[in-house]
Design an enzyme around this catalytic site. Sequence first.
Site, mmCIF file in Angstrom:
data_model
loop_
_atom_site.group_PDB
_atom_site.id
_atom_site.type_symbol
_atom_site.label_atom_id
_atom_site.label_comp_id
_atom_site.label_asym_id
_atom_site.label_seq_id
_atom_site.Cartn_x
_atom_site.Cartn_y
_atom_site.Cartn_z
ATOM 1 N N ASP A 164 0.916 -1.203 0.279
ATOM 2 C CA ASP A 164 -0.072 -0.072 0.067
ATOM 3 C C ASP A 164 0.840 1.083 0.063
ATOM 4 O O ASP A 164 2.056 1.148 0.422
ATOM 5 C CB ASP A 164 -1.023 0.084 1.161
ATOM 6 C CG ASP A 164 -1.804 1.287 1.207
ATOM 7 O OD1 ASP A 164 -2.571 1.425 0.158
ATOM 8 O OD2 ASP A 164 -1.844 1.918 2.461
ATOM 9 N N SER A 165 0.220 2.271 -0.321
ATOM 10 C CA SER A 165 0.925 3.681 -0.264
ATOM 11 C C SER A 165 1.553 4.020 1.201
ATOM 12 O O SER A 165 2.266 4.792 1.241
ATOM 13 C CB SER A 165 0.238 4.861 -0.895
ATOM 14 O OG SER A 165 -1.080 4.877 0.046
ATOM 15 N N CYS A 187 -4.299 -1.092 -2.289
ATOM 16 C CA CYS A 187 -4.386 0.251 -2.296
ATOM 17 C C CYS A 187 -5.259 0.683 -3.421
ATOM 18 O O CYS A 187 -5.074 -0.044 -4.580
ATOM 19 C CB CYS A 187 -2.911 1.025 -2.673
ATOM 20 S SG CYS A 187 -3.019 2.583 -3.215
ATOM 21 N N GLU A 214 -4.172 8.812 9.373
ATOM 22 C CA GLU A 214 -2.731 8.933 9.916
ATOM 23 C C GLU A 214 -2.246 9.630 11.196
ATOM 24 O O GLU A 214 -1.340 9.135 11.638
ATOM 25 C CB GLU A 214 -1.910 8.978 8.514
ATOM 26 C CG GLU A 214 -2.234 7.846 7.548
ATOM 27 C CD GLU A 214 -0.805 7.841 6.506
ATOM 28 O OE1 GLU A 214 0.121 8.502 6.785
ATOM 29 O OE2 GLU A 214 -1.018 7.392 5.650
ATOM 30 N N CYS A 265 -11.013 3.360 -0.281
ATOM 31 C CA CYS A 265 -9.627 3.690 0.223
ATOM 32 C C CYS A 265 -9.333 2.778 1.287
ATOM 33 O O CYS A 265 -10.092 2.818 2.335
ATOM 34 C CB CYS A 265 -9.259 5.217 0.272
ATOM 35 S SG CYS A 265 -7.687 5.451 0.886
ATOM 36 N N HIS A 280 -7.727 3.358 3.938
ATOM 37 C CA HIS A 280 -7.835 3.981 4.877
ATOM 38 C C HIS A 280 -9.231 4.204 5.780
ATOM 39 O O HIS A 280 -9.212 4.278 6.886
ATOM 40 C CB HIS A 280 -7.171 5.428 4.904
ATOM 41 C CG HIS A 280 -5.772 5.588 4.530
ATOM 42 N ND1 HIS A 280 -5.159 5.081 3.677
ATOM 43 C CD2 HIS A 280 -4.841 6.084 5.704
ATOM 44 C CE1 HIS A 280 -3.819 5.449 3.806
ATOM 45 N NE2 HIS A 280 -3.687 6.008 4.892
#
Length: 274
Positions: free
Chosen positions: A12-13, A75, A154, A187, A189
């Site tokens: 993933d990024s 991702c 994050e 996404c 996240h």
Amino acid sequence: MTEREKPIGVFDSGVGGLTVVREIMRNIPKERIVYFGDTARVPYGGKSKETILRYSRQIVRFLQSKEVKAIVIACNTASAFALEELSQEIDIPIIGVVKPGAKVACASTKNNRVGVIGTQGTISSGLYTEFIREINPQIQVIGKACPLFCPLVEENWRKDDPITVAVTERYLKELKEQDIDTLILGCTHYPLIRSTIAQVMGEGVTLVNPAYETACQLRTLLQDEHLANNRALEEGEEPYRFFVSDSAESFSAFADSILPCDIENAQKIPIEEY
């Protein structure tokens, strides 16, 4: 180590792909995992297809050096921009997170109005719309880029944080007005603020988590390809290895907060060398 006992590569990024790792741990507990988070170059959402493809090729080469038996692109942006090319370039199974989510959304919607939230790159690619329309041309897809969700996650500003709630209400106001009954968390996240999104959208909207659906597809793929690990993990073994391109300590702390196991450390590697 036999072919079945080799690990699964996941990338993933940044940290968002850990939601996919969490679902793999829960649903395929006998599998070993090698995870790479491109924390030095996150976010991917605003970058070009050429850049995403270059990054993804480097990461795949790194994962192949760890002798993985399959790869999951955890991702949405990289799945949209790189999966097709990568699947033609390597000789091991590789899957993304877009198709599983699109398939479930089609099965979930009752009024044929599906919303998708994701990075600017994922929404601009139109890939969710393309896959959904292939399954059911009658479904109307409404996309909304929500770029601030990733940094909020994050920063660990998640459940009940007033700033996250305010940003979520502002982003999703438009989708609520579109009378959607299904919303894809496009996404990796976003499942980490799922409760806030659910609260804002209301009980009448089904949330689709591609992380869970991807783990289920991976389980089926491993069984079909005779790659599923049938042996229990050995006592004392460390079946999960984590690598990043930067900020290893903060990554490990974040991973500890969302995974069902302790992450003692993540190793920083020079990904540009691959």
